[in-house]
Design an enzyme around this catalytic site. Sequence first.
Site, PDB file in Angstrom:
ATOM      1  N   ARG A  77       0.861  -1.185   0.000  1.00 31.39           N
ATOM      2  CA  ARG A  77       0.000   0.000   0.000  1.00 31.39           C
ATOM      3  C   ARG A  77       0.895   1.233   0.000  1.00 31.39           C
ATOM      4  O   ARG A  77       1.689   1.416   0.921  1.00 31.39           O
ATOM      5  CB  ARG A  77      -0.895  -0.017   1.248  1.00 31.39           C
ATOM      6  CG  ARG A  77      -1.676   1.244   1.430  1.00 31.39           C
ATOM      7  CD  ARG A  77      -2.585   1.201   2.673  1.00 31.39           C
ATOM      8  NE  ARG A  77      -3.211   2.496   2.799  1.00 31.39           N
ATOM      9  CZ  ARG A  77      -3.096   3.305   3.863  1.00 31.39           C
ATOM     10  NH1 ARG A  77      -2.440   2.928   4.938  1.00 31.39           N
ATOM     11  NH2 ARG A  77      -3.662   4.486   3.854  1.00 31.39           N
ATOM     12  N   HIS A 120      -2.733  10.963   1.188  1.00 30.51           N
ATOM     13  CA  HIS A 120      -2.114  10.699   2.493  1.00 30.51           C
ATOM     14  C   HIS A 120      -1.448  12.001   2.939  1.00 30.51           C
ATOM     15  O   HIS A 120      -0.241  12.056   3.137  1.00 30.51           O
ATOM     16  CB  HIS A 120      -1.135   9.529   2.385  1.00 30.51           C
ATOM     17  CG  HIS A 120      -0.812   8.874   3.698  1.00 30.51           C
ATOM     18  ND1 HIS A 120      -0.952   7.505   3.928  1.00 30.51           N
ATOM     19  CD2 HIS A 120      -0.332   9.382   4.858  1.00 30.51           C
ATOM     20  CE1 HIS A 120      -0.574   7.229   5.164  1.00 30.51           C
ATOM     21  NE2 HIS A 120      -0.177   8.347   5.752  1.00 30.51           N
ATOM     22  N   GLU A 163      -6.999   8.333   6.759  1.00 35.68           N
ATOM     23  CA  GLU A 163      -7.184   8.946   8.069  1.00 35.68           C
ATOM     24  C   GLU A 163      -7.654  10.404   7.998  1.00 35.68           C
ATOM     25  O   GLU A 163      -6.932  11.329   8.416  1.00 35.68           O
ATOM     26  CB  GLU A 163      -5.881   8.862   8.875  1.00 35.68           C
ATOM     27  CG  GLU A 163      -5.377   7.451   9.070  1.00 35.68           C
ATOM     28  CD  GLU A 163      -4.134   7.385   9.947  1.00 35.68           C
ATOM     29  OE1 GLU A 163      -3.579   8.437  10.308  1.00 35.68           O
ATOM     30  OE2 GLU A 163      -3.716   6.272  10.279  1.00 35.68           O
ATOM     31  N   ASN A 293      -7.037   1.521  10.296  1.00 34.65           N
ATOM     32  CA  ASN A 293      -5.728   1.790  10.903  1.00 34.65           C
ATOM     33  C   ASN A 293      -5.896   1.768  12.407  1.00 34.65           C
ATOM     34  O   ASN A 293      -6.731   2.501  12.960  1.00 34.65           O
ATOM     35  CB  ASN A 293      -5.187   3.160  10.465  1.00 34.65           C
ATOM     36  CG  ASN A 293      -4.761   3.170   9.008  1.00 34.65           C
ATOM     37  OD1 ASN A 293      -4.898   2.165   8.302  1.00 34.65           O
ATOM     38  ND2 ASN A 293      -4.255   4.292   8.554  1.00 34.65           N
ATOM     39  N   TYR A 295      -3.636   1.576  16.117  1.00 26.26           N
ATOM     40  CA  TYR A 295      -2.361   1.575  16.837  1.00 26.26           C
ATOM     41  C   TYR A 295      -2.540   1.339  18.321  1.00 26.26           C
ATOM     42  O   TYR A 295      -1.748   0.653  18.949  1.00 26.26           O
ATOM     43  CB  TYR A 295      -1.625   2.908  16.603  1.00 26.26           C
ATOM     44  CG  TYR A 295      -1.100   2.996  15.192  1.00 26.26           C
ATOM     45  CD1 TYR A 295       0.161   2.505  14.861  1.00 26.26           C
ATOM     46  CD2 TYR A 295      -1.883   3.532  14.173  1.00 26.26           C
ATOM     47  CE1 TYR A 295       0.633   2.560  13.562  1.00 26.26           C
ATOM     48  CE2 TYR A 295      -1.416   3.591  12.869  1.00 26.26           C
ATOM     49  CZ  TYR A 295      -0.165   3.098  12.567  1.00 26.26           C
ATOM     50  OH  TYR A 295       0.293   3.131  11.273  1.00 26.26           O
ATOM     51  N   GLU A 373      -3.159  -0.316   8.284  1.00 23.13           N
ATOM     52  CA  GLU A 373      -1.977   0.082   9.068  1.00 23.13           C
ATOM     53  C   GLU A 373      -2.089  -0.483  10.470  1.00 23.13           C
ATOM     54  O   GLU A 373      -3.139  -0.392  11.111  1.00 23.13           O
ATOM     55  CB  GLU A 373      -1.858   1.609   9.218  1.00 23.13           C
ATOM     56  CG  GLU A 373      -1.384   2.336   8.007  1.00 23.13           C
ATOM     57  CD  GLU A 373      -1.239   3.839   8.244  1.00 23.13           C
ATOM     58  OE1 GLU A 373      -0.956   4.260   9.389  1.00 23.13           O
ATOM     59  OE2 GLU A 373      -1.437   4.582   7.265  1.00 23.13           O
TER      60      GLU A 373
END
Length: 467
Positions: A77, A120, A163, A293, A295, A373
Amino acid sequence: MTTTQFPEGFLWGSATAAFQIEGAAHESGRSDSIWDVFCRVPGAVANGDDGEVACDHYHRMPEDVALMHELGLNAYRFSISWPRVRPDDAAFSSEGIDFYSRLVDELLAHDIQPWVTLYHWDLPAAIPDGWLNRDTAHRFAEYAQRMGEELGDRVAHWITLNEPWCSSFLSYAGGEHAPGHTSASEGVRAAHHLLLAHGLGVDALRSVLPAEAQVGITLNFNVVDPADPSSPTDREAARRIDGTSNRFFTDPIFRGAYPEDVMRDMAGLGLEDCIQPGDLALISRPIDFLGVNYYNGSAVTGTPDDAPAPQQEANGRRRGNPNVGSEWVQFVSRGLPRTAMEWEIQPDGLRRLLERLHTEYTGPAGIPLYITENGCAMDDVPDEDGFVDDQGRVGYLRDHFLAVREAIAHGADVRGYFVWSLLDNFEWAWGYAKRFGIVRVDYDTLQRTPKASARFLSSVISKGLGD
Ligand code: IFM
């Protein structure tokens, strides 16, 4: 389950973004993005770092693709730099487009599926007023259409935005990302225009792509819990952050409406004024997958009577608060282990997130989830050969893979995982100080050295995860 204990055809890949790795900031006619401009603002980026050279991926692309092939990745990606392919917001650049065309060919020649992200965060600086300008959404659609025309014969997977929470609230209200503004109402306006760009982009792509092409969006999610689950005010704080971080985006995309509670929380910030007839129909155009995504999760507390969290300072620069309309919410530590970003490590949050998204949004829409991600920054210590035995990152990845496997076992339709990131790279306001790569980049020599985590990922792809 197959020998890999993941469903047949589960995709394993890595992810990067143009500004973070390409460098070659003035080649192929590329013009400034808002990040080039932001990097020049004193104190905006740690150490005064910028994207001039980054990982020099623009010149080392074949080497980087060969590395992915050696690692056994089946997908990659990457994002397209809008100011490289349409410098100065003017004519499209054949030289800029050619770079991505060559990248796609190189990937396909190595049996690696290209996954394109169109936006992005590196908006052409020449676009007046950035995402505050409604017309930027239309410019995005023109750019999306052109890229679809150029690459659609070879690229089957398209992500409109990466995002949008970051490129709106964190950038226009939190001041941490370009353009570094600190206005809550600007955050809201930018967020609506980004969602509109997504909807217009979906239509533009579909008008030129083959019918079987897959179009989606990538959102970042915050799995947010009340610090004290028995406290009504902490539960209210969690509802608020879930609203601004997650549901502000998922509800218009999947349900065609902003959530009523979030509209109330943001009253007076001008969201209603931004919405024009037809916008929500565009924003909720059917998509083919949702990119996730993840984290970390967070725990929150506070009461509406609390003073807003004090303005923060970073690198001597004032920052705002990205949690617009809910500035009183405080994030608290649960004492969990943390990454080098100080983000709490909470793999079970990923399982919960995937199950929730499947149940509430993507399952009913009949579309799959891809983790576009996940990964961590760690304080890597290279040996004299540049090798990093990053067992902390290996553990982080293993625990998150297990969480994905569990979500799948519980019914979530998850079809792939992209590690963030292939390479150490420019970590936005942190510059090169934070390293997320499974491959180390020596920023003096630009040499790439796979870390232990890269070997671990390779072995999971080829042999499975084990128990
Ligand atoms: O580096 C970023 C990436 O660009 C977007 N998602 C989060 C990553 C780590 O902060």
